[in-house]
Design a protein around this motif. Structure first.
Motif, short mmCIF file in Angstrom:
data_model
loop_
_atom_site.label_atom_id
_atom_site.label_comp_id
_atom_site.label_asym_id
_atom_site.label_seq_id
_atom_site.Cartn_x
_atom_site.Cartn_y
_atom_site.Cartn_z
N ARG A 40 0.82 -1.21 0.00
CA ARG A 40 0.00 0.00 0.00
C ARG A 40 0.85 1.26 0.00
O ARG A 40 2.00 1.28 0.45
CB ARG A 40 -0.92 0.02 1.23
CG ARG A 40 -1.93 -1.12 1.26
CD ARG A 40 -3.32 -0.62 0.99
NE ARG A 40 -4.27 -1.70 0.80
CZ ARG A 40 -5.15 -2.09 1.69
NH1 ARG A 40 -5.23 -1.50 2.87
NH2 ARG A 40 -5.99 -3.07 1.41
N GLU A 41 0.23 2.33 -0.45
CA GLU A 41 0.84 3.66 -0.48
C GLU A 41 1.32 4.06 0.92
O GLU A 41 0.60 3.92 1.90
CB GLU A 41 -0.21 4.67 -0.96
CG GLU A 41 0.21 6.11 -0.90
CD GLU A 41 -0.94 7.06 -1.17
OE1 GLU A 41 -0.70 8.28 -1.04
OE2 GLU A 41 -2.07 6.64 -1.51
N TYR A 57 0.14 2.58 6.87
CA TYR A 57 0.22 3.09 5.50
C TYR A 57 -0.83 4.17 5.33
O TYR A 57 -1.67 4.39 6.22
CB TYR A 57 0.00 1.97 4.48
CG TYR A 57 -1.24 1.17 4.73
CD1 TYR A 57 -2.49 1.62 4.31
CD2 TYR A 57 -1.18 -0.04 5.42
CE1 TYR A 57 -3.64 0.89 4.56
CE2 TYR A 57 -2.32 -0.76 5.68
CZ TYR A 57 -3.55 -0.30 5.24
OH TYR A 57 -4.68 -1.01 5.50
N THR A 58 -0.85 4.80 4.18
CA THR A 58 -1.85 5.82 3.89
C THR A 58 -3.16 5.13 3.54
O THR A 58 -3.21 4.30 2.63
CB THR A 58 -1.39 6.71 2.72
OG1 THR A 58 -0.20 7.39 3.12
CG2 THR A 58 -2.46 7.74 2.36
#
Length: 181
Positions: A51-52, A72-73
């Motif tokens: 994930r971002e 994560y974002t």
């Protein structure tokens, strides 16, 4: 303390993180099964590492992994964010969701707990995160985790967001500006 920011680097730590996860979350009161531990290792951790904004702080004591925290974002369209959006008041959804740092896991080996590892992992994970705010869900009862988060500045946003969990938020600008402990 080691900060990992990509899945490739995380690969060499998966066994250590799984051992800590098993020891922490199969303990009485958490009671996760071996099947749940395997799901963490084989599904959850790899999916989240992709994930971002993924990052993972890992604590070692004499070369042995004793704890980790990762996140994560979070974005709309992802399961957890959408579940929170469905149960939270509109003003919380508008102010806090989408683009937040999702604080997913914090686990410390029971033999290494009460030594400051949890707070150190928390701080190492969040320091330098570019997001404006962070969110997490944690147990509603009086366990060490919710007490730790409140002590570290998290505010209760929604009681009972899930059956056994409350939603907490942290303003990361205030977190970054706080004096050193």
């Amino acid at each position: 303390m080691k900060l990992v920011t990509d899945g490739e680097e995380l690969t060499g730590l998966v066994d250590d993180l799984t051992t800590v996860y098993r020891d922490a979350f199969s303990a009485p009161g958490y009671d996760e099964t071996e099947q749940e531990v395997e799901r963490f290792r084989d599904e959850q951790l790899p999916a989240h590492a992709a994930r971002e904004g993924f990052r993972c702080a890992v604590a070692f004591d004499d070369g042995v992994c004793v704890g980790f925290a990762y996140g994560y974002t979070g974005r709309r369209g992802e399961w957890w964010t959408d579940q929170v959006a469905a149960g939270a008041p509109a003003e919380i959804v508008e102010q806090w969701l989408d683009g937040h740092f999702e604080f997913v896991e914090l686990a410390v080996d029971p033999a290494a707990q009460r030594c400051g590892h949890g707070a150190a992992l928390h701080d190492a994970l969040l320091l330098g995160v570019p997001n404006e705010r962070a969110l997490l869900t944690t147990y509603r009862d009086d366990r060490p985790a919710p007490r730790l988060y409140r002590r570290l500045g998290w505010e209760l946003l929604v009681e009972g967001i899930f059956e056994d969990s409350d939603l907490y938020g942290l303003d990361l600008h205030r977190f970054a500006q706080r004096p050193e402990r």
